[in-house]
Structures are given as C-alpha cells and as structure tokens.
Design a protein around this motif. Structure first.
Motif, PDB file in Angstrom:
ATOM      1  N   ALA A   1       0.840  -1.193   0.000  1.00  0.00           N
ATOM      2  CA  ALA A   1       0.000   0.000   0.000  1.00  0.00           C
ATOM      3  C   ALA A   1       0.879   1.249   0.000  1.00  0.00           C
ATOM      4  CB  ALA A   1      -0.913  -0.010   1.226  1.00  0.00           C
TER       5      ALA A   1
ATOM      6  N   ASP B   1      -3.452   5.364   0.240  1.00  0.00           N
ATOM      7  CA  ASP B   1      -4.310   4.355   0.869  1.00  0.00           C
ATOM      8  C   ASP B   1      -4.630   4.656   2.325  1.00  0.00           C
ATOM      9  OD1 ASP B   1      -4.481   2.570  -1.415  1.00  0.00           O
ATOM     10  OD2 ASP B   1      -2.363   2.111  -1.035  1.00  0.00           O
TER      11      ASP B   1
ATOM     12  N   LEU C   1      -6.198   2.216   5.398  1.00  0.00           N
ATOM     13  CA  LEU C   1      -5.289   1.854   6.486  1.00  0.00           C
ATOM     14  C   LEU C   1      -5.833   2.354   7.821  1.00  0.00           C
ATOM     15  CD1 LEU C   1      -1.986   2.719   4.600  1.00  0.00           C
ATOM     16  CD2 LEU C   1      -2.690   0.423   5.291  1.00  0.00           C
TER      17      LEU C   1
ATOM     18  N   ARG D   1      -7.221  -0.024  11.069  1.00  0.00           N
ATOM     19  CA  ARG D   1      -6.520   0.090  12.351  1.00  0.00           C
ATOM     20  C   ARG D   1      -7.390   0.741  13.420  1.00  0.00           C
ATOM     21  NH1 ARG D   1      -0.634   2.165  10.588  1.00  0.00           N
ATOM     22  NH2 ARG D   1      -0.644   2.883  12.759  1.00  0.00           N
TER      23      ARG D   1
ATOM     24  N   HIS E   1       3.642  -0.418   3.961  1.00  0.00           N
ATOM     25  CA  HIS E   1       2.317  -0.841   4.419  1.00  0.00           C
ATOM     26  C   HIS E   1       1.751  -1.889   3.472  1.00  0.00           C
ATOM     27  CE1 HIS E   1       1.831   2.308   7.498  1.00  0.00           C
ATOM     28  NE2 HIS E   1       2.613   3.008   6.682  1.00  0.00           N
TER      29      HIS E   1
ATOM     30  N   LEU F   1      -1.985  -4.008   2.456  1.00  0.00           N
ATOM     31  CA  LEU F   1      -3.434  -4.102   2.578  1.00  0.00           C
ATOM     32  C   LEU F   1      -3.873  -5.460   2.042  1.00  0.00           C
ATOM     33  CD1 LEU F   1      -4.708  -0.577   1.481  1.00  0.00           C
ATOM     34  CD2 LEU F   1      -5.178  -1.700   3.677  1.00  0.00           C
TER      35      LEU F   1
ATOM     36  N   ALA G   1     -10.862  -3.553   1.313  1.00  0.00           N
ATOM     37  CA  ALA G   1      -9.708  -3.749   2.199  1.00  0.00           C
ATOM     38  C   ALA G   1     -10.185  -4.260   3.553  1.00  0.00           C
ATOM     39  CB  ALA G   1      -8.948  -2.441   2.357  1.00  0.00           C
TER      40      ALA G   1
ATOM     41  N   THR H   1      -4.542  -5.090   7.402  1.00  0.00           N
ATOM     42  CA  THR H   1      -3.337  -4.310   7.142  1.00  0.00           C
ATOM     43  C   THR H   1      -2.195  -4.760   8.048  1.00  0.00           C
ATOM     44  OG1 THR H   1      -2.469  -2.065   6.900  1.00  0.00           O
ATOM     45  CG2 THR H   1      -3.963  -2.450   8.737  1.00  0.00           C
TER      46      THR H   1
ATOM     47  N   ARG I   1       2.304  -3.440   8.713  1.00  0.00           N
ATOM     48  CA  ARG I   1       3.384  -2.572   8.247  1.00  0.00           C
ATOM     49  C   ARG I   1       4.728  -3.187   8.586  1.00  0.00           C
ATOM     50  NH1 ARG I   1       3.521   2.722  12.347  1.00  0.00           N
ATOM     51  NH2 ARG I   1       4.582   1.634  14.037  1.00  0.00           N
TER      52      ARG I   1
ATOM     53  N   LEU J   1      -1.082 -11.528   5.175  1.00  0.00           N
ATOM     54  CA  LEU J   1      -0.397 -10.277   5.500  1.00  0.00           C
ATOM     55  C   LEU J   1       1.013 -10.536   6.005  1.00  0.00           C
ATOM     56  CD1 LEU J   1      -3.344  -8.426   7.228  1.00  0.00           C
ATOM     57  CD2 LEU J   1      -2.051  -7.535   5.272  1.00  0.00           C
TER      58      LEU J   1
END
Length: 140
Positions: A9, A14, A18, A22, A47, A49, A56, A59, A61, A86
């Motif tokens: 992402a 995005d 995101l 979150r 990041h 997604l 979406a 997520t 990171r 992920l």
C-alpha cells in the motif's frame, strides 16, 4: 467468498483504508488510545493491505529495521487466513530488502499464531497500551 489478496500500500494514497482498519481493530475494539496508535513510523514504513474483492479487510506494516507491526484484520474476516497472507507478504518484503531478521511485539493471545509462522518469543511478558505483549523474532 473471493480469494484474499495482499498488496503493498501507499501511505498517502491508501490512508483512508489503512486508518479505517486500524481504528476499527486497535482503537475501537482494543481501546488503544489514538495517540499510541498513530506514530511517525507510518510515513516511512512499507504498508500492506489485504483485500477480499475490492474491499480492504486487513493491514500490516514493515519498518525499515525489520519490525513488523500493526497487523490487523477486521472482525468479520478473522479465521480466514488473512493474517497469514499479510504476514507472508511482510516477511517476503523484508527478505527482499535483505532484512535477515524480522521482529515484532505480539499480543500474548496471538503469540501462537506468530510461532506457527516461524517467530520465537525472546522476552518476558510486558504491557503495551495496557495489553500484554511479548517480543518475538524470526531469522530468515
């Protein structure tokens, strides 16, 4: 149910998705204070997604030092391997960048999930945002 897909992402483009994910998981469900959820690391992080179709649903990171964090999946999609997808994307990206070790702070209730993905607990339990965590490491 469509196949789950994950893509890298862009924080600026995005940010709405995101933040929506979150905020739903960490701020609304887990009562993490917003000032602890949002930090300066977001601007430089890679990041990810996860999507079902065009929506979406999760997520994560990756920080430039190999720390993986903010792994979150919307409630209705948990148990469908979205977290696996992920994490696999984040680990793959870390390895592609030459980061031979990936680290994370796991909520204790999720530590078995991360152990299944090759992470090992390397700390005693501690509180972060009022939630019990452990530090975990995976070597590529």
């Amino acid at each position: 149910m469509n196949k789950i897909r994950v893509r890298v992402a862009n924080w600026q483009k995005d940010i709405a998705d995101l933040r929506r994910i979150r905020e739903a998981v960490f701020i609304n469900e887990q009562q993490v204070p917003p000032e602890l959820e949002w930090d300066s690391d977001d601007a430089d992080a890679v990041h990810f997604l996860a999507y079902e179709g065009d929506y979406a649903i999760g997520t994560a990171r990756l920080l430039l030092d190999g720390h993986i964090g903010r792994v979150s999946v919307l409630k209705d999609w948990r148990g469908l391997k979205v977290g696996d997808a992920l994490m696999n994307a984040a680990v793959s990206e870390a390895e592609k960048r030459g980061l031979k070790q990936q680290m994370l702070s796991a909520q204790v209730h999720a530590s078995a999930f991360y152990e299944r993905l090759g992470f090992n607990i390397v700390s005693e339990e501690f509180l972060e945002a009022g939630i019990p965590h452990v530090d975990m490491v995976r070597d590529s």
